[in-house]
Write a protein that holds these residues in place. Structure first.
Motif, mmCIF file in Angstrom:
data_model
loop_
_atom_site.group_PDB
_atom_site.id
_atom_site.type_symbol
_atom_site.label_atom_id
_atom_site.label_comp_id
_atom_site.label_asym_id
_atom_site.label_seq_id
_atom_site.Cartn_x
_atom_site.Cartn_y
_atom_site.Cartn_z
ATOM 1 N N THR A 87 0.838 -1.203 0.000
ATOM 2 C CA THR A 87 0.000 0.000 0.000
ATOM 3 C C THR A 87 0.874 1.255 0.000
ATOM 4 O OG1 THR A 87 -1.694 -1.211 1.208
ATOM 5 C CG2 THR A 87 -1.836 1.178 1.311
ATOM 6 N N GLU A 88 0.368 2.310 -0.606
ATOM 7 C CA GLU A 88 1.135 3.554 -0.719
ATOM 8 C C GLU A 88 1.409 4.186 0.643
ATOM 9 O OE1 GLU A 88 -1.540 7.311 -1.423
ATOM 10 O OE2 GLU A 88 -1.872 5.866 -3.043
ATOM 11 N N CYS A 89 2.457 4.977 0.692
ATOM 12 C CA CYS A 89 2.950 5.576 1.941
ATOM 13 C C CYS A 89 1.894 6.398 2.681
ATOM 14 C CB CYS A 89 4.162 6.465 1.655
ATOM 15 S SG CYS A 89 5.589 5.563 1.078
ATOM 16 N N ALA A 90 1.136 7.211 1.953
ATOM 17 C CA ALA A 90 0.148 8.088 2.601
ATOM 18 C C ALA A 90 -0.882 7.275 3.381
ATOM 19 C CB ALA A 90 -0.536 8.969 1.564
ATOM 20 N N ALA A 91 -1.327 6.170 2.809
ATOM 21 C CA ALA A 91 -2.293 5.320 3.493
ATOM 22 C C ALA A 91 -1.667 4.660 4.714
ATOM 23 C CB ALA A 91 -2.844 4.267 2.537
ATOM 24 N N LEU A 92 -0.407 4.271 4.604
ATOM 25 C CA LEU A 92 0.296 3.689 5.753
ATOM 26 C C LEU A 92 0.434 4.699 6.874
ATOM 27 C CD1 LEU A 92 3.169 1.741 3.948
ATOM 28 C CD2 LEU A 92 1.079 0.788 4.949
ATOM 29 N N LEU A 93 0.810 5.914 6.513
ATOM 30 C CA LEU A 93 0.947 6.971 7.522
ATOM 31 C C LEU A 93 -0.374 7.237 8.229
ATOM 32 C CD1 LEU A 93 3.272 9.396 5.547
ATOM 33 C CD2 LEU A 93 3.884 8.071 7.595
ATOM 34 N N GLN A 94 -1.461 7.234 7.457
ATOM 35 C CA GLN A 94 -2.786 7.441 8.047
ATOM 36 C C GLN A 94 -3.120 6.328 9.038
ATOM 37 O OE1 GLN A 94 -4.799 10.098 7.696
ATOM 38 N NE2 GLN A 94 -6.108 9.164 9.226
ATOM 39 N N GLN A 95 -2.801 5.097 8.677
ATOM 40 C CA GLN A 95 -3.076 3.966 9.561
ATOM 41 C C GLN A 95 -2.223 4.031 10.826
ATOM 42 O OE1 GLN A 95 -5.563 1.834 9.019
ATOM 43 N NE2 GLN A 95 -5.180 0.882 10.993
ATOM 44 N N ILE A 96 -0.967 4.401 10.669
ATOM 45 C CA ILE A 96 -0.084 4.548 11.836
ATOM 46 C C ILE A 96 -0.614 5.637 12.762
ATOM 47 C CG2 ILE A 96 2.236 5.229 12.572
ATOM 48 C CD1 ILE A 96 3.213 3.895 9.892
ATOM 49 N N ALA A 97 -1.065 6.742 12.203
ATOM 50 C CA ALA A 97 -1.627 7.830 13.007
ATOM 51 C C ALA A 97 -2.884 7.370 13.747
ATOM 52 C CB ALA A 97 -1.943 9.034 12.128
ATOM 53 N N ALA A 98 -3.702 6.561 13.082
ATOM 54 C CA ALA A 98 -4.919 6.043 13.724
ATOM 55 C C ALA A 98 -4.569 5.135 14.901
ATOM 56 C CB ALA A 98 -5.775 5.293 12.703
ATOM 57 N N ILE A 99 -3.548 4.315 14.731
ATOM 58 C CA ILE A 99 -3.118 3.418 15.817
ATOM 59 C C ILE A 99 -2.584 4.232 16.987
ATOM 60 C CG2 ILE A 99 -1.429 1.651 16.477
ATOM 61 C CD1 ILE A 99 -1.671 0.597 13.559
ATOM 62 N N ARG A 100 -1.801 5.244 16.670
ATOM 63 C CA ARG A 100 -1.261 6.095 17.744
ATOM 64 C C ARG A 100 -2.396 6.799 18.496
ATOM 65 N NH1 ARG A 100 3.252 10.901 17.451
ATOM 66 N NH2 ARG A 100 3.250 11.278 19.682
ATOM 67 N N GLY A 101 -3.366 7.302 17.765
ATOM 68 C CA GLY A 101 -4.505 7.960 18.411
ATOM 69 C C GLY A 101 -5.280 6.998 19.303
ATOM 70 N N ALA A 102 -5.475 5.773 18.832
ATOM 71 C CA ALA A 102 -6.190 4.775 19.622
ATOM 72 C C ALA A 102 -5.410 4.406 20.872
ATOM 73 C CB ALA A 102 -6.463 3.533 18.774
ATOM 74 N N THR A 103 -4.108 4.281 20.740
ATOM 75 C CA THR A 103 -3.258 3.967 21.896
ATOM 76 C C THR A 103 -3.269 5.125 22.893
ATOM 77 O OG1 THR A 103 -1.851 2.582 20.509
ATOM 78 C CG2 THR A 103 -0.926 3.304 22.595
ATOM 79 N N ASN A 104 -3.205 6.345 22.388
ATOM 80 C CA ASN A 104 -3.269 7.513 23.270
ATOM 81 C C ASN A 104 -4.595 7.567 24.019
ATOM 82 O OD1 ASN A 104 -0.711 8.368 22.571
ATOM 83 N ND2 ASN A 104 -1.414 9.885 21.092
ATOM 84 N N GLY A 105 -5.683 7.228 23.344
ATOM 85 C CA GLY A 105 -6.987 7.209 24.000
ATOM 86 C C GLY A 105 -7.055 6.166 25.099
ATOM 87 N N LEU A 106 -6.489 4.997 24.844
ATOM 88 C CA LEU A 106 -6.445 3.946 25.858
ATOM 89 C C LEU A 106 -5.611 4.394 27.049
ATOM 90 C CD1 LEU A 106 -6.979 1.019 26.797
ATOM 91 C CD2 LEU A 106 -4.958 0.345 25.471
#
Length: 91
Positions: A33-52
Motif C-alpha cells: 500500500t502507498e505511503c500516505a495510506a500507511l501513515l494514516q493507519q499509523i496515526a490512527a493506531i497512535r490515536g487509539a493507543t493515546n486514547g487507551l
C-alpha cells in the motif's frame, strides 16, 4: 485496580480495535500500500493507543493518586510511579 475491573469491557474493546488496526497495517505493508495510506493507519493506531492510555491514566489518578486517606508518603510514591510511566510514554 478497581477502575480496570469495572471498565474492563470498554478497555478490552479499545485494545481489540488497536489489534485490528495493527493487523490492517501489517496487511497494508504486505500488500504494498502507498505511503500516505500507511501513515494514516499509523496515526490512527497512535490515536487509539493515546486514547487507551488517557482512559487508564484517568482512572488511576482518580482511584489511586486522588484517593482519600492516603498518607503523604503513599501519595508521593503514586506520583513518582505515574511520573516515571509518563516519562517513558512521552519519549
Amino acid at each position: 485496580m478497581a477502575h480496570t475491573i469495572t471498565g474492563r469491557k470498554r478497555l478490552l474493546a479499545r485494545v481489540r480495535r488497536i489489534q485490528g488496526q495493527a493487523s490492517a497495517l501489517e496487511k497494508a505493508l504486505t500488500d504494498g500500500t502507498e505511503c500516505a495510506a500507511l501513515l494514516q493507519q499509523i496515526a490512527a493506531i497512535r490515536g487509539a493507543t493515546n486514547g487507551l492510555m488517557a482512559e487508564v491514566l484517568d482512572g488511576h489518578l482518580r482511584e489511586h493518586v486522588g484517593a482519600e486517606g492516603l498518607s503523604a508518603g503513599e501519595r508521593e510514591r503514586e506520583l513518582d510511579q505515574i511520573a516515571a510511566v509518563l516519562r517513558s510514554y512521552l519519549k
